[in-house]
Design an enzyme around this catalytic site. Structure first.
Site, short mmCIF file in Angstrom:
data_model
loop_
_atom_site.label_atom_id
_atom_site.label_comp_id
_atom_site.label_asym_id
_atom_site.label_seq_id
_atom_site.Cartn_x
_atom_site.Cartn_y
_atom_site.Cartn_z
N ARG A 1 45.09 -13.68 -20.85
CA ARG A 1 44.24 -14.08 -21.97
C ARG A 1 43.96 -15.58 -21.90
NH1 ARG A 1 46.44 -12.83 -28.01
NH2 ARG A 1 47.37 -14.90 -28.00
N LYS B 1 49.01 -7.55 -32.43
CA LYS B 1 49.19 -7.36 -33.86
C LYS B 1 47.86 -7.43 -34.64
CE LYS B 1 51.49 -10.50 -35.84
NZ LYS B 1 51.97 -11.36 -36.89
N ARG C 1 59.32 -14.33 -43.04
CA ARG C 1 59.87 -14.86 -41.80
C ARG C 1 61.38 -15.08 -41.88
NH1 ARG C 1 55.71 -16.50 -38.26
NH2 ARG C 1 53.81 -17.05 -39.35
N ARG D 1 58.15 -19.44 -27.49
CA ARG D 1 57.63 -18.71 -28.67
C ARG D 1 58.35 -17.38 -28.84
NH1 ARG D 1 51.67 -18.88 -26.90
NH2 ARG D 1 51.17 -17.35 -28.52
N ARG E 1 43.18 -21.07 -24.51
CA ARG E 1 44.24 -21.53 -25.43
C ARG E 1 45.38 -22.11 -24.63
NH1 ARG E 1 45.75 -17.40 -30.23
NH2 ARG E 1 47.67 -18.63 -30.09
#
Ligand code: IMP
Ligand code: MG
Length: 369
Positions: A307, A193, A268, A325, A313
């Site tokens: 990633r 995104k 949201r 998520r 992360r």
């Protein structure tokens, strides 16, 4: 930017610039007519705001009257000017000042000169807030000019486009470019995104409003809204939609002549989507389309895990956490997808492929908006 009927207009002259121009006109006229009691005559409809604000700045006695003359349809000045109605005071031996909102071709002005010269006035002066020198084609004197403007159509401050726009306290100029593009961007974590938002922003010259960034900015800089948001967060409460909407509103207002916006991270919930629609409507704006970058969960998971290896992360390294998520995303966006589908604004974009491929798919949709 604002929309009136089918056209887009951009902010052009602010209320304070108008105020200053009127102050200067009032000063100049009162110096020239010192000791006299002039009659100010407004030419309706457009001049009602000019006259009202002007006479408040005129500090010595004066009379005020209105007449009605020209009609102006659509976007170019009509050649034919109508007769005068509504003049019910004797102007014999008076000092008359015609107060115009705008002088364009000068057709109206010519009519005014003809009519008022037969009234036996002592002096006749013309004052106009706006003047388009490039459009003016008459050999007539204009005694006081507030602001000279290019030969482009304007609205606001009494001036209308087909009936609308007179109530705007500032002046907007017709925009010849494309209509505004306002996009809501959805995408699962890993769907690219951020990367695609950067491309869209670049290609269509849009302002990217990422709610997360806006929050961080306001809290870091202790803006009123940032402090307010913090007070909820510190109590462990959700920041009310109203506060978030107000922050977005401030961002939109900071960029008033933008070609459009990308809303990212907001809405949201359906309630937020409704609030966003309501706020945009107030600004004569609307969401052009909602773009959702969609990809199969397994593919996204492998992308994210990949990633995670390099980014470090933590939330990109645990498959279970990633799945949670995704579930959250699905739960939250499903009602929004329905909401935008009902408005015929929802577009699903295949998020599998190279960055260039995905970007080409997005552009194809945006070009149709
Ligand atoms: P004229 O061409 O000088 O006779 O202007 C005639 C009338 O057209 C003005 O009194 C306004 O009512 C209208 N007009 C001219 N230019 C504009 C514009 O840019 N916006 C809105 N109305 C305008
Ligand atoms: Mg007029």
């Amino acid at each position: 930017m604002i929309k009136i009927h089918d056209k887009y207009f951009k902010p052009f002259i602010s209320a304070s610039e108008i105020d200053l121009a009127l102050t200067q006109m009032a000063t100049a006229i009162s110096e020239d007519l010192a000791g006299e009691i002039p009659v100010f005559i407004g030419v309706l409809n457009g001049s009602f705001m000019v006259v009202s604000d002007f006479v408040k700045k005129y500090k010595t006695p004066c009379e005020v009257a209105f007449v009605k003359l020209a009609s102006y349809e659509g976007m170019s000045s009509t050649a034919e000017v109508q007769r005068l109605i509504g003049l019910n005071i004797d102007l014999k031996n008076r000092h008359v000042v015609i107060l115009e909102d705008i002088i364009d071709t000068g057709n109206t002005l010519q009519e005014i000169y003809t009519i008022f010269q037969n009234e036996g006035v002592q002096s006749l002066r013309i004052a106009t807030l706006f003047y388009k020198p490039e459009a003016f084609n008459k050999d007539l004197k204009i005694h006081y000019i507030g602001i000279e403007i290019p030969d482009k159509f304007i609205v606001g401050y009494g001036l209308d486009y087909d009936g609308l726009g007179r109530n705007l306290p500032e002046v907007y100029q017709l925009k010849n470019t494309e209509p505004m593009i306002n996009i809501v961007l959805f995408g699962k974590p890993g769907a690219g995104k951020g990367t695609q938002a950067d491309f869209l922003k670049e290609k269509y010259k849009l302002i990217h409003i990422s709610t997360g960034d806006v929050f961080r900015f306001n809290m870091k800089n202790n803006t009123d809204l940032g402090v307010l948001a913090k007070s909820y967060i510190e109590k462990g409460e959700l920041v009310p939609d109203e506060v978030t909407i107000n922050m977005l509103q401030a961002e939109v207002e900071k960029n008033r002549d933008a070609n459009g916006f990308i809303f990212d991270g907001f809405p949201r919930t359906v309630a937020q989507a409704q609030a966003l629609d309501a706020f945009l409507e107030e600004k004569n704006m609307e969401i052009s389309g909602t773009l959702a970058l969609e990809a199969n969960d397994d593919i996204l998971i492998s992308r994210l895990l990949e990633r995670g290896k390099t980014s470090g992360r933590a939330d990109d390294q645990d498959e279970n956490k990633i799945r949670i998520r995704f579930e959250e995303y699905n739960e939250k966006t499903a009602p929004l997808i329905d909401f935008y589908k009902a408005q015929n604004k929802f577009h699903s974009i295949n998020g599998i492929g190279t960055i260039e491929e995905i970007s080409a798919r997005l552009n194809a949709v945006v070009d149709q908006l």
